[in-house]
Design an enzyme around this catalytic site. Structure first.
Site, PDB file in Angstrom:
ATOM      1  N   THR A  31       0.834  -1.199   0.000  1.00 44.92           N
ATOM      2  CA  THR A  31       0.000   0.000   0.000  1.00 44.92           C
ATOM      3  C   THR A  31       0.869   1.249   0.000  1.00 44.92           C
ATOM      4  OG1 THR A  31      -1.672  -1.237   1.238  1.00 44.92           O
ATOM      5  CG2 THR A  31      -1.951   1.127   1.103  1.00 44.92           C
ATOM      6  N   ASP A  83       2.000   5.857   5.799  1.00 43.26           N
ATOM      7  CA  ASP A  83       2.192   4.411   5.924  1.00 43.26           C
ATOM      8  C   ASP A  83       0.855   3.692   5.892  1.00 43.26           C
ATOM      9  OD1 ASP A  83       3.625   2.064   6.169  1.00 43.26           O
ATOM     10  OD2 ASP A  83       4.517   2.556   8.122  1.00 43.26           O
ATOM     11  N   GLY A  84       0.906   2.416   5.627  1.00 44.55           N
ATOM     12  CA  GLY A  84      -0.285   1.581   5.625  1.00 44.55           C
ATOM     13  C   GLY A  84      -0.479   0.905   6.973  1.00 44.55           C
ATOM     14  N   ALA A  85      -1.506   0.070   7.061  1.00 45.64           N
ATOM     15  CA  ALA A  85      -1.774  -0.678   8.289  1.00 45.64           C
ATOM     16  C   ALA A  85      -2.488  -1.971   7.931  1.00 45.64           C
ATOM     17  CB  ALA A  85      -2.618   0.144   9.259  1.00 45.64           C
ATOM     18  N   ASP A  86      -2.360  -2.948   8.820  1.00 46.79           N
ATOM     19  CA  ASP A  86      -3.040  -4.232   8.618  1.00 46.79           C
ATOM     20  C   ASP A  86      -4.443  -4.219   9.215  1.00 46.79           C
ATOM     21  OD1 ASP A  86      -0.792  -5.660   7.347  1.00 46.79           O
ATOM     22  OD2 ASP A  86       0.180  -5.321   9.279  1.00 46.79           O
ATOM     23  N   GLU A 105       9.324   1.061  11.553  1.00 51.69           N
ATOM     24  CA  GLU A 105       8.103   1.830  11.306  1.00 51.69           C
ATOM     25  C   GLU A 105       7.669   2.574  12.567  1.00 51.69           C
ATOM     26  OE1 GLU A 105       5.786  -0.656   7.801  1.00 51.69           O
ATOM     27  OE2 GLU A 105       5.502  -1.247   9.879  1.00 51.69           O
ATOM     28  N   LYS A 123      -9.570  -2.911   5.965  1.00 53.89           N
ATOM     29  CA  LYS A 123      -8.684  -2.843   7.131  1.00 53.89           C
ATOM     30  C   LYS A 123      -9.372  -2.209   8.343  1.00 53.89           C
ATOM     31  CE  LYS A 123      -5.170  -4.516   4.816  1.00 53.89           C
ATOM     32  NZ  LYS A 123      -5.752  -4.665   3.475  1.00 53.89           N
TER      33      LYS A 123
END
Length: 224
Positions: A31, A83-86, A105, A123
């Protein structure tokens, strides 16, 4: 509408928030790649920034895209990190680390005035924990840390790559912990970080300033 398209929409909306002269934390993962490509495009159009990569992967991609880089020997403050995230819960607590870069991170996120997270709509969850929680540990005695994590109620799996333990950029192992529902993420984060041998865990609590979630062609903005 594919999830990749939603990731792209959210990432590009995040990249649009970056302003001239900023020091920008550069996230890691599929992402984040969309945001880095958009930043590279904006730099070619005249945007002037410096990036702090959160992994060797992010560093290599930034160099390929022509994003100027700096590091913590030259600055300890970051204006904005992308940034992305789960997973993201309603309090903007996060699970991160699916790509194994959670230690760096979190350092980059903690140094940031604003942490902007972006993701596809899948998410967003009511409670963190469906995604296994990554915990980075020192390889020496990792089994002890794994036992103590198990004592907190999670089946623990040592992450593998090519038949060998996965090694982070810090030469740490990743333990994926299947806690299930996590009703109090800050409390669990504190308990995990007290375990000797734990380098960092993938719970990011109280760090996200803004979360951009794409559902179809709409990007929703959530703020803390």
């Amino acid at each position: 509408m594919t999830r990749d398209r939603e990731k792209q929409l959210a990432a590009e909306a995040a990249a649009a928030l970056v302003e001239d002269g900023m020091v920008v934390g550069l996230g890691t993962g599929s992402t984040a790649a969309f945001a880095l490509r958009k930043l590279g495009e904006r730099i070619r159009g005249g945007l002037k920034i410096q990036g702090v990569p959160s992994s060797r992967w992010a560093e290599n991609m930034a160099r390929e895209l022509g994003i100027p880089l700096t590091d913590f020997s030259r600055t300890t403050r970051i204006d904005m990190t992308l940034d992305g995230a789960d997973e993201v819960d309603p309090g903007l607590n996060l699970i991160k680390g699916g790509g194994g870069a959670l230690f760096r991170e979190k350092i980059v996120a903690a140094a940031s005035t604003r942490l902007v997270i972006f993701a596809d709509g899948s998410k967003r969850v009511p409670t963190l924990g469906k995604f296994p929680l990554p915990v980075e540990v020192n390889p020496f005695g990792w089994q002890v840390a794994a036992r103590k994590l198990g004592d907190l109620g999670a089946p623990v799996t040592l992450r593998q790559a090519g038949g060998q333990p996965f090694l982070s950029d810090n030469q740490g192992y990743i333990l994926d912990c299947a806690f299930g529902a996590i009703p109090d993420p800050p409390e669990l984060e504190a308990r995990i970080r007290r375990i000797t041998g734990v380098m960092e865990c993938g719970l990011f609590c109280g760090l996200a300033h803004t979360v951009l979630l794409a559902e179809g062609e709409t990007v929703h903005t959530l703020r803390r």
